[in-house]
Design a protein around this motif. Structure first.
Motif, short mmCIF file in Angstrom:
data_model
loop_
_atom_site.label_atom_id
_atom_site.label_comp_id
_atom_site.label_asym_id
_atom_site.label_seq_id
_atom_site.Cartn_x
_atom_site.Cartn_y
_atom_site.Cartn_z
N ALA A 53 -48.12 -20.50 14.42
CA ALA A 53 -47.47 -21.71 14.93
C ALA A 53 -45.97 -21.76 14.62
CB ALA A 53 -48.15 -22.94 14.34
N GLY A 54 -45.49 -20.93 13.69
CA GLY A 54 -44.08 -20.94 13.31
C GLY A 54 -43.90 -20.85 11.82
N VAL A 55 -42.72 -21.23 11.32
CA VAL A 55 -42.45 -21.15 9.89
C VAL A 55 -42.89 -22.43 9.19
CG1 VAL A 55 -40.57 -19.49 10.11
CG2 VAL A 55 -40.04 -21.91 10.13
N GLU A 56 -43.45 -22.26 7.99
CA GLU A 56 -43.92 -23.39 7.18
C GLU A 56 -43.56 -23.12 5.72
OE1 GLU A 56 -48.10 -23.94 7.72
OE2 GLU A 56 -47.92 -24.09 9.89
N PRO A 57 -42.82 -23.98 5.08
CA PRO A 57 -42.13 -25.14 5.61
C PRO A 57 -40.88 -24.72 6.38
CG PRO A 57 -41.62 -24.92 3.30
CD PRO A 57 -42.62 -23.83 3.64
N ARG A 58 -40.34 -25.63 7.16
CA ARG A 58 -39.15 -25.36 7.98
C ARG A 58 -37.88 -25.35 7.12
NH1 ARG A 58 -39.82 -25.56 13.91
NH2 ARG A 58 -37.59 -25.72 13.72
N GLU A 59 -37.95 -26.01 5.96
CA GLU A 59 -36.79 -26.05 5.07
C GLU A 59 -37.26 -26.04 3.62
OE1 GLU A 59 -33.69 -29.54 4.17
OE2 GLU A 59 -33.36 -28.61 6.13
N VAL A 60 -36.56 -25.28 2.80
CA VAL A 60 -36.84 -25.26 1.36
C VAL A 60 -35.52 -25.46 0.62
CG1 VAL A 60 -38.87 -23.77 1.54
CG2 VAL A 60 -36.62 -22.73 1.18
N ALA A 61 -35.61 -25.97 -0.60
CA ALA A 61 -34.44 -26.15 -1.46
C ALA A 61 -34.62 -25.29 -2.70
CB ALA A 61 -34.27 -27.61 -1.83
#
Length: 137
Positions: A53-61
């Motif tokens: 389905a795509g990248v998970e998570p879309r953002e990381v810190a």
């Protein structure tokens, strides 16, 4: 005239055998060479999974000096690259991931400065599902 032909033939043959020495080489990436980021130290600060389905998570810190693990859980090859496409110059640490075949994982280099680093699949750069960001704090 035959001497010029012979020299031309020798140069053409040399370029055909060693294209890198004659300006060839190719490759799918167009980023200029950059110094590699420091190698990852310790466990990854975050993991980004590439799923069907795509990248998970879309953002990381993460913190400066840390790295991120990319895991390809999809059934297709992905080429993880820093923005912008096709230069890949914003965050060279991301480019150390490169091509991941299904089941492969690889870490980025260590991020050396605080900033927002976007990434995409070089082979599918317009697919929003495989785009995301690493926020380095």
């Amino acid at each position: 005239m035959s001497g010029r032909f012979a020299i031309g033939a020798i140069l053409a043959l040399a370029c055909g055998v060693t294209p890198v020495n004659c300006g060839g080489g190719g490759g799918s990436r167009s980023a200029p060479p950059t110094a590699p980021s420091p190698p990852p130290q310790g466990p990854a600060a975050a993991t980004i999974r590439i799923t069907p389905a795509g990248v998970e998570p879309r953002e990381v810190a993460i913190a400066v000096g840390q790295h991120v693990m990319f895991v390809n859980e999809s059934n297709v090859r992905r080429d993880v690259s820093s923005n912008p496409h096709p230069l890949h110059t914003d965050c060279p640490a991301i480019n150390q991931v490169g091509v991941l075949t299904p089941g492969q994982s690889r870490a980025t280099g260590a991020f050396t400065q605080a900033r927002r680093c976007g990434f995409h699949d070089h082979d599918d750069p317009d697919n929003a599902a495989v785009q995301g960001a690493i926020v380095v704090q």
